[in-house]
Structures are given as structure tokens and as C-alpha cells.
Design an enzyme around this catalytic site. Structure first.
Site, PDB file in Angstrom:
ATOM      1  N   PRO A   2     111.276 107.270  79.307  1.00  0.00           N
ATOM      2  CA  PRO A   2     110.631 107.256  80.617  1.00  0.00           C
ATOM      3  C   PRO A   2     111.595 106.834  81.724  1.00  0.00           C
ATOM      4  O   PRO A   2     112.537 106.074  81.485  1.00  0.00           O
ATOM      5  CB  PRO A   2     109.516 106.230  80.453  1.00  0.00           C
ATOM      6  N   PHE A   3     111.373 107.375  82.893  1.00  0.00           N
ATOM      7  CA  PHE A   3     112.033 106.892  84.097  1.00  0.00           C
ATOM      8  C   PHE A   3     110.939 106.285  84.956  1.00  0.00           C
ATOM      9  O   PHE A   3     109.934 106.941  85.241  1.00  0.00           O
ATOM     10  CB  PHE A   3     112.748 108.022  84.848  1.00  0.00           C
TER      11      PHE A   3
END
Length: 139
Positions: A2-3
Site C-alpha cells: 500500500p501507499f
């Protein structure tokens, strides 16, 4: 992979920002099948006139401590996993750094492997063996 983009109003201490980011990562590891070392986050601090939100739309009342958390993920998660993440984030952020659940907004967006380049000008996750290059072999 995830970012996470974290948006809030300016004025919080470095310790507050660290607690906020660490707590978000903890919730992702605990509920979203994210390896501990898979951490990519950006904290955006805004002047009051740069982070606008309704104080009561679908939740609230919200205060000036409102935090918007945008999570871009590659592998889709189930509705149950998302609900668990939302609840866990609200609970943990209440503990540290002390956010009220009404002040936490979370949006999850999904993308495809070819939408990510971790460097070197290539889309690493389009290689069938990409997981072997990560610590622990997890995504």
C-alpha cells in the site's frame, strides 16, 4: 504494497506525526496482510483553508483534528477486511495519537500490478517472481 497519503492540518508535533504514521502501519500489518517492512507513506500538512471538510457529512461532528487517510493498494481485499481495517484504525488512532473516530476518514483505492514502479524505471510486480525479491516473500 500500500501507499498511504495522510492529510491533516498543520500544527502537530513531530511525535504526533510519528504516532499517526506508525499506528496506520500497525493497523495495515494487523488487518490487511501487509508485511511490516512494506511501508510507503506521505504526510501532507495543510493550512486551514487548504484542507476543507464538512463537519457532519455521514459522520461527525468533526473537529480541526480531522485526518484524511488515502490508501492505494494493488491486491484487492474483501469487504470484511476493509471493515476490519476501518474499525482497527479508528480504535488504534484513538489510543495513539489520540484521535476521535469521528475525525478519521479513510478511502481505499485499488490498482493493478502494472500501475506500480518501485524504481529503476520498471514495473517490478509484472515479473512473475517479484514476491521472491521482497523480505519474507509476501506482497
Amino acid at each position: 504494497m500500500p501507499f498511504v497519503r495522510i492529510s491533516l492540518r498543520k500544527g502537530k508535533s513531530p511525535e504526533y506525526l510519528t504516532a499517526l504514521a506508525d499506528t496506520i502501519q500497525r493497523a495495515l500489518v494487523e488487518t490487511f496482510d501487509v508485511p511490516e517492512n512494506d511501508r510507503f507513506q506521505a504526510i501532507h500538512q495543510h493550512d486551514e483553508n487548504e484542507l476543507l471538510f464538512d463537519s457532519s457529512y455521514l459522520a461527525g461532528p468533526r473537529s480541526g483534528d480531522f485526518v484524511y487517510i488515502s490508501i492505494t493498494i494493488g491486491r484487492p481485499r474483501t469487504a470484511e477486511m476493509k471493515a476490519t481495517l476501518y474499525r482497527r484504525l479508528a480504535d488504534l488512532l484513538g489510543q495513539s495519537p489520540g484521535l476521535r473516530p469521528e475525525d478519521v476518514m479513510i478511502v481505499i483505492s485499488t490498482s493493478a500490478p502494472e500501475d506500480w514502479s518501485f524504481g529503476d524505471g520498471i514495473a517490478q510486480m509484472t515479473n512473475p517472481d517479484w514476491r521472491l525479491r521482497t523480505a519474507g516473500g509476501q506482497q
